[in-house]
Design an enzyme around this catalytic site. Sequence first.
Site, mmCIF file in Angstrom:
data_model
loop_
_atom_site.group_PDB
_atom_site.id
_atom_site.type_symbol
_atom_site.label_atom_id
_atom_site.label_comp_id
_atom_site.label_asym_id
_atom_site.label_seq_id
_atom_site.Cartn_x
_atom_site.Cartn_y
_atom_site.Cartn_z
ATOM 1 N N CYS A 43 -18.821 30.697 -52.333
ATOM 2 C CA CYS A 43 -19.033 31.617 -51.214
ATOM 3 C C CYS A 43 -19.395 30.908 -49.904
ATOM 4 O O CYS A 43 -18.534 30.258 -49.330
ATOM 5 C CB CYS A 43 -20.055 32.675 -51.607
ATOM 6 S SG CYS A 43 -19.900 34.155 -50.593
ATOM 7 N N HIS B 265 -19.688 34.849 -57.321
ATOM 8 C CA HIS B 265 -21.041 34.670 -57.836
ATOM 9 C C HIS B 265 -21.067 35.290 -59.226
ATOM 10 O O HIS B 265 -20.051 35.723 -59.755
ATOM 11 C CB HIS B 265 -22.054 35.426 -56.969
ATOM 12 C CG HIS B 265 -22.045 35.073 -55.525
ATOM 13 N ND1 HIS B 265 -22.680 33.960 -55.037
ATOM 14 C CD2 HIS B 265 -21.517 35.697 -54.451
ATOM 15 C CE1 HIS B 265 -22.545 33.924 -53.716
ATOM 16 N NE2 HIS B 265 -21.837 34.964 -53.333
HETATM 17 N N1 GLN Z 1 -22.140 34.257 -44.864
HETATM 18 C C1 GLN Z 1 -20.905 34.366 -45.494
HETATM 19 C C2 GLN Z 1 -20.186 35.686 -45.344
HETATM 20 O O1 GLN Z 1 -20.798 36.755 -45.333
HETATM 21 C C3 GLN Z 1 -21.096 33.978 -46.964
HETATM 22 C C4 GLN Z 1 -21.807 35.014 -47.778
HETATM 23 C C5 GLN Z 1 -22.201 34.551 -49.140
HETATM 24 O O2 GLN Z 1 -22.331 33.346 -49.435
HETATM 25 N N2 GLN Z 1 -22.426 35.504 -50.039
HETATM 26 O O3 GLN Z 1 -18.991 35.656 -45.255
#
Ligand code: GLN
Length: 261
Positions: free
Chosen positions: A104, A203
């Site tokens: 992510c 995740h």
């Molecule tokens: N900040 C990033 C987004 O919202 C990654 C989010 C995350 O790692 N869950 O795209």
Amino acid sequence: MSDAASSPPHALSLRIAHLYPDVMNIYGDRGNAIALQYRCEARGIAVEVVDIRLGDPFDPAAFDIVIIGGGQDREQRRIAEDLQSRAEALRAAATDGMPMLAVCGGFQLFGRRYVDQDGGTIPGISIFDMETRHPGAAVQRCIGDIVLTTPLGEVAGFENHGGRTYLADTQAPFGRVVRGYGNNAEDGGEGARTNNVIGTYLHGSLLPKNPAIADELILAALRRRCGEAVTLTPIDDAAEQAAHTSAVTAARRSPAIKKDP
Ligand code: GLN
């Protein structure tokens, strides 16, 4: 053929670098380190997980696997400069076949850049030929259960990201979306894969319930150290396989998403 558990060529021990575990750790991404360690130790392979925090000395060449979890824009900004200082060494390790897993927010920073929710650019380390753009707070986030087809079989997890990732034409994705949003909710691609580096939005945590991916990383690490003939001993992982089946089934049941307008 050498067998990683019963007749190792020499005492096996793998070193895992966990980048910024105190900053980049949402939805249990730390479980990826635990799953790797568990599946190695079940095979008699010793493991040392070393947490690499902001400013810590870090030489990727001294490790076998590198992992990084997710974080929101704020956390990504916190690690950006430190990660950039390690970019060349990480790119060299990736080219040399080191297995890595980036999830992510970590995945986004393995690309060329992330243009965040406020329009600011966070430079990435360009292991993947891709860039990510956040379309702004008014646009729906990509949230929910997700299942992919990949060359390693079906992979299931949970995604929650605002950023939309666009791969260069020559950049391979990690998988194809069956249910969920994936990289950008448009082209059906999810994640990225270059050599033994896997980037993904999933995740869950990812590895405990997708043991085939954990084993792919472990096998790549062992082969890099001990040669291509190494194989992995099967372990009793009925619980992990059941978790995988149940995650895939749940994600397959979730409604098909509406594409971005
Ligand atoms: N900040 C990033 C987004 O919202 C990654 C989010 C995350 O790692 N869950 O795209």
